[in-house]
Design a protein around this motif. Structure first.
Motif, PDB file in Angstrom:
ATOM      1  N   GLU A 195       0.838  -1.202   0.000  1.00 39.54           N
ATOM      2  CA  GLU A 195       0.000   0.000   0.000  1.00 39.54           C
ATOM      3  C   GLU A 195       0.872   1.250   0.000  1.00 39.54           C
ATOM      4  N   GLU A 196       1.997   1.186   0.693  1.00 39.64           N
ATOM      5  CA  GLU A 196       2.903   2.327   0.747  1.00 39.64           C
ATOM      6  C   GLU A 196       3.441   2.672  -0.637  1.00 39.64           C
ATOM      7  N   ILE A 197       3.815   1.640  -1.399  1.00 43.26           N
ATOM      8  CA  ILE A 197       4.338   1.872  -2.750  1.00 43.26           C
ATOM      9  C   ILE A 197       3.232   2.389  -3.671  1.00 43.26           C
ATOM     10  N   ALA A 198       2.022   1.821  -3.543  1.00 39.20           N
ATOM     11  CA  ALA A 198       0.901   2.254  -4.378  1.00 39.20           C
ATOM     12  C   ALA A 198       0.573   3.721  -4.135  1.00 39.20           C
ATOM     13  N   VAL A 199       0.593   4.131  -2.885  1.00 41.70           N
ATOM     14  CA  VAL A 199       0.314   5.534  -2.552  1.00 41.70           C
ATOM     15  C   VAL A 199       1.409   6.437  -3.131  1.00 41.70           C
ATOM     16  N   ALA A 200       2.661   5.983  -3.040  1.00 45.17           N
ATOM     17  CA  ALA A 200       3.776   6.776  -3.556  1.00 45.17           C
ATOM     18  C   ALA A 200       3.683   6.922  -5.077  1.00 45.17           C
ATOM     19  N   ILE A 201       3.310   5.844  -5.786  1.00 42.08           N
ATOM     20  CA  ILE A 201       3.151   5.904  -7.246  1.00 42.08           C
ATOM     21  C   ILE A 201       2.042   6.890  -7.608  1.00 42.08           C
ATOM     22  N   SER A 202       0.914   6.786  -6.911  1.00 44.69           N
ATOM     23  CA  SER A 202      -0.211   7.681  -7.173  1.00 44.69           C
ATOM     24  C   SER A 202       0.178   9.131  -6.939  1.00 44.69           C
ATOM     25  N   ARG A 203       0.892   9.391  -5.868  1.00 43.62           N
ATOM     26  CA  ARG A 203       1.319  10.753  -5.548  1.00 43.62           C
ATOM     27  C   ARG A 203       2.293  11.287  -6.607  1.00 43.62           C
ATOM     28  N   TYR A 204       3.197  10.413  -7.048  1.00 40.62           N
ATOM     29  CA  TYR A 204       4.171  10.797  -8.080  1.00 40.62           C
ATOM     30  C   TYR A 204       3.470  11.183  -9.384  1.00 40.62           C
ATOM     31  N   VAL A 205       2.516  10.359  -9.822  1.00 36.63           N
ATOM     32  CA  VAL A 205       1.829  10.648 -11.086  1.00 36.63           C
ATOM     33  C   VAL A 205       0.946  11.888 -10.949  1.00 36.63           C
ATOM     34  N   LYS A 206       0.213  11.980  -9.852  1.00 36.51           N
ATOM     35  CA  LYS A 206      -0.631  13.161  -9.643  1.00 36.51           C
ATOM     36  C   LYS A 206       0.188  14.446  -9.651  1.00 36.51           C
TER      37      LYS A 206
END
Length: 215
Positions: free
Chosen positions: A77-88
């Protein structure tokens, strides 16, 4: 020079041939000095996102050991949140072939992608891919390869489909793209075999898909 990170290879897909395909596809933009591609492991993605790369390419399913009794998954979940934040925040993300596979359907990651791998027939068949390039919808693309025909679930109302796929097994979507926050997401389903990965049509599609993510 902008950096592109690529995470490629899993239990069912050889890292070497994927790297060869990607390197050939990006050869013109790498040689021009505009981009640098760096292959990293999934374990290093979290820390590398802090450097704000031009794009991240993922050709890797979520299951680390799919044949074992206890299956491990790399996407936390930590990596998924980081990916989402990076793309956003303005990053680009390309989910390529198995980069769409085995991730939880209700996860933040799949919501960001706007679609996911559903199934593929056991036998490989000739698959016809036709549509337009994601960077230029006025430029048509069409090629046929022996492939693992991916059937996907895609939220067409929230994305732009640019590629269709057809085989004796039926019809599916082969590629789609959309904005996500200030960033860009692109998803493509081909290819599985060496011949498909190195096909000129595939290389053209791949190059355009990566560049779409860096726009």
């Amino acid at each position: 020079m902008k950096t592109i990170y690529a995470i490629v290879g899993d239990y069912y897909h050889s890292e070497d041939i994927i790297q060869q395909s990607l390197s050939l596809a990006l050869e013109p933009v790498v040689e021009s000095g505009h981009y640098h591609i760096e292959y990293i492991s999934a374990d290093h993605l979290l820390e590398r996102l802090d450097s704000h790369p031009a794009a991240v390419i993922l050709f890797k399913e979520d299951r680390v050991n799919p044949r074992d009794e206890t299956v491990r998954h790399w996407l936390t979940e930590e990596i998924a949140v980081a990916i989402s934040r990076y793309v956003k925040g303005g990053g680009g993300f390309l989910a390529w072939h198995s980069g769409l596979a085995s991730y939880p359907q209700d996860s933040l990651f799949i919501k960001m992608l706007g679609g996911y791998f559903d199934y593929h027939p056991t036998k490989h068949q000739m698959v016809n891919y036709r549509g337009v390039l994601p960077t230029d919808h006025s430029q048509e693309i069409s090629f046929e390869i022996l492939d693992e025909h991916y059937f996907v679930i895609c939220d067409e109302a929230k994305t732009t489909v640019f590629l269709q796929s057809d085989s004796v097994d039926g019809h599916s979507i082969g590629g789609w793209t959309h904005s996500y926050g200030k960033g860009t997401v692109c998803c493509v389903t081909p290819a599985h075999n060496k011949e498909g990965l190195l096909h000129e049509g595939m290389l053209e599609l791949l190059r355009s898909s990566v560049l779409r993510c860096t726009q």
